[in-house]
Design an enzyme around this catalytic site. Structure first.
Site, PDB file in Angstrom:
ATOM      1  N   ASP A  49       0.627  -1.482  -0.285  1.00  9.93           N
ATOM      2  CA  ASP A  49      -0.124  -0.006   0.050  1.00  9.93           C
ATOM      3  C   ASP A  49       0.603   1.097  -0.206  1.00  9.93           C
ATOM      4  O   ASP A  49       0.497   2.398  -0.135  1.00  9.93           O
ATOM      5  CB  ASP A  49      -1.157   0.124   1.216  1.00  9.93           C
ATOM      6  CG  ASP A  49      -0.313  -0.014   2.447  1.00  9.93           C
ATOM      7  OD1 ASP A  49       0.861   0.142   2.276  1.00  9.93           O
ATOM      8  OD2 ASP A  49      -1.393   0.195   3.820  1.00  9.93           O
ATOM      9  N   SER A  50       2.606   0.463   0.198  1.00 18.26           N
ATOM     10  CA  SER A  50       3.330   2.288  -0.346  1.00 18.26           C
ATOM     11  C   SER A  50       3.306   2.983  -1.926  1.00 18.26           C
ATOM     12  O   SER A  50       3.444   4.174  -2.108  1.00 18.26           O
ATOM     13  CB  SER A  50       4.227   2.002  -0.137  1.00 18.26           C
ATOM     14  OG  SER A  50       5.047   0.496  -0.717  1.00 18.26           O
ATOM     15  N   ASP A  88      -1.370  -5.865   0.104  1.00 17.61           N
ATOM     16  CA  ASP A  88      -1.565  -5.194   1.102  1.00 17.61           C
ATOM     17  C   ASP A  88      -3.417  -5.745   1.358  1.00 17.61           C
ATOM     18  O   ASP A  88      -3.142  -5.323   0.042  1.00 17.61           O
ATOM     19  CB  ASP A  88      -0.715  -3.992   0.990  1.00 17.61           C
ATOM     20  CG  ASP A  88       0.214  -3.727   2.132  1.00 17.61           C
ATOM     21  OD1 ASP A  88       0.175  -4.911   2.368  1.00 17.61           O
ATOM     22  OD2 ASP A  88       0.904  -2.915   2.215  1.00 17.61           O
ATOM     23  N   LYS A 118      -0.988  -9.372   3.201  1.00 19.33           N
ATOM     24  CA  LYS A 118      -0.586  -9.309   4.296  1.00 19.33           C
ATOM     25  C   LYS A 118      -2.098  -8.056   5.174  1.00 19.33           C
ATOM     26  O   LYS A 118      -1.973  -7.465   3.998  1.00 19.33           O
ATOM     27  CB  LYS A 118       0.859  -7.970   3.399  1.00 19.33           C
ATOM     28  CG  LYS A 118       1.765  -7.846   4.815  1.00 19.33           C
ATOM     29  CD  LYS A 118       3.127  -7.889   4.517  1.00 19.33           C
ATOM     30  CE  LYS A 118       2.988  -5.653   4.003  1.00 19.33           C
ATOM     31  NZ  LYS A 118       2.525  -4.788   4.345  1.00 19.33           N
ATOM     32  N   GLU A 120      -1.556  -5.355   8.235  1.00 24.76           N
ATOM     33  CA  GLU A 120      -0.637  -5.021   9.628  1.00 24.76           C
ATOM     34  C   GLU A 120      -1.732  -5.334  10.834  1.00 24.76           C
ATOM     35  O   GLU A 120      -3.239  -5.277  11.244  1.00 24.76           O
ATOM     36  CB  GLU A 120      -0.527  -3.652   9.552  1.00 24.76           C
ATOM     37  CG  GLU A 120       0.009  -2.901   8.564  1.00 24.76           C
ATOM     38  CD  GLU A 120       0.086  -1.640   8.385  1.00 24.76           C
ATOM     39  OE1 GLU A 120      -0.039  -0.659   9.470  1.00 24.76           O
ATOM     40  OE2 GLU A 120       0.529  -1.089   6.919  1.00 24.76           O
ATOM     41  N   GLU A 187       8.553  -3.976  10.922  1.00 25.61           N
ATOM     42  CA  GLU A 187       9.654  -2.556   9.687  1.00 25.61           C
ATOM     43  C   GLU A 187       9.698  -1.618  10.958  1.00 25.61           C
ATOM     44  O   GLU A 187       9.833  -2.177  12.534  1.00 25.61           O
ATOM     45  CB  GLU A 187       7.890  -1.853   9.150  1.00 25.61           C
ATOM     46  CG  GLU A 187       8.276  -0.743   8.751  1.00 25.61           C
ATOM     47  CD  GLU A 187       7.627  -0.275   8.224  1.00 25.61           C
ATOM     48  OE1 GLU A 187       6.603  -0.806   7.616  1.00 25.61           O
ATOM     49  OE2 GLU A 187       7.912   1.014   7.439  1.00 25.61           O
TER      50      GLU A 187
HETATM   51  O1  KIV Z   1       3.585  -1.518   1.529  1.00 26.40           O
HETATM   52  C1  KIV Z   1       4.811  -1.219   1.543  1.00 26.40           C
HETATM   53  O2  KIV Z   1       5.297  -1.089   0.371  1.00 26.40           O
HETATM   54  C2  KIV Z   1       5.274  -2.253   2.856  1.00 26.40           C
HETATM   55  C3  KIV Z   1       6.813  -2.384   2.722  1.00 26.40           C
HETATM   56  C4  KIV Z   1       7.511  -1.776   2.856  1.00 26.40           C
HETATM   57  C5  KIV Z   1       6.811  -3.598   3.318  1.00 26.40           C
HETATM   58  O3  KIV Z   1       4.627  -2.326   3.625  1.00 26.40           O
END
Ligand code: KIV
Length: 278
Positions: A49-50, A88, A118, A120, A187
């Protein structure tokens, strides 16, 4: 340049089995052309989600939607053959209940073809991780610094700075392992805490700003290749300066167009010269 050729994608059980073995290598990917270039070199690609900051210029990950993750996830899956692809779950799409998390994960997996999701969270997400893994959704968890909690944390700062924070991170890791996560991203976390977690859990830990003590590493690709000129997090090592190269290319192109050097004869279409008669 070393790369691996194999038949089919690396599976979640294969990643899981790499605990304590050859380090797991991962980068983020959001688009088909970049994913295709990274694919031969990675064990897994994360559609993170970056994407919010990297592609859309947002200042946090909170504005990402499920539809955005599906569009980018589809592009990455379509362009890759070998890497395991993990997508994510965006903010607000899973925290409400295990059922909400399952609906979102099932939609993302069905529409993108990714192998896992993924999310959090630690202790507070353990029931959700259990609900998902018992229903066929492989989960990579994400603990330590959790960007989706930026507002409750009051900013982005390294975690595990005191005994309470360290104990919380270890408890998070144990809870999500016990709930069935096949691995966890750690992280922005102090090295001794990352080491303690890696020694304690039997699933792979993937570090980003969490030292070489983890079972693997992940970075945001655009950080790795220098696409951001202004900000470089301490934990990033730049392996290229593509941002500078892009600026140079844009400046050279602009100068050529303004001086009428581009397009040249070789970039123009002309009718074929008639064949000479015998
Ligand atoms: O969203 C992302 O890129 C991440 C990484 C920084 C692990 O969660």
């Amino acid at each position: 340049m070393t790369s691996t050729k194999r038949q089919g994608r690396i599976s979640v059980p294969e990643l899981r089995a790499r605990k304590g073995g050859e380090p797991i290598v991962s980068l983020t990917a959001y688009s088909a052309p970049v994913a295709e270039l990274l694919d031969p070199h990675m064990d897994f690609l994360l559609v993170g989600d970056s994407v919010a900051m990297v592609i859309y210029g947002m200042d946090s990950t909170l504005g990402v939607t499920v539809d955005m993750m599906i569009a980018h996830g589809k592009a990455v899956v379509r362009a890759t053959k070998q890497s395991c692809v993990i997508v994510d779950l965006p903010f607000g799409s899973y925290q409400e209940s295990p059922e909400q998390a399952f609906r979102t994960s099932a939609r993302i997996m069905a529409e993108t073809g990714c192998q896992a999701v993924k999310l959090e969270g630690g202790v507070e997400m353990a029931d959700t991780v259990r609900f998902l893994t018992e229903r066929g959704v492989p989960v990579l968890a994400h603990i330590g610094l959790m960007p989706q909690s930026v507002n409750t944390a009051g900013g982005f700062r390294a975690q595990g700075r005191n005994a309470d924070e360290s104990a919380r991170i270890v408890a998070d890791a144990c809870a999500i392992e016990e709930a069935g996560a096949f691995g966890m991203v750690i992280e922005g976390t102090m090295e001794d805490v990352a080491r303690a977690v890696t020694e304690k859990v039997t699933v792979p830990t993937i570090g980003i700003g969490a030292s070489p003590e983890c079972d693997g590493q992940i970075l945001v690709t655009d950080d790795l290749v220098g696409m951001f000129s202004t900000f470089k997090p301490k934990f990033v090592k730049r392996y290229a300066e593509l941002g500078e190269e892009l600026q140079k290319a844009a400046a050279a192109y602009a100068a050529d167009v303004r001086a009428r050097r581009f397009p040249g004869p070789e970039q123009c279409f002309h009718p074929k010269a008639p064949q000479a008669a015998e």
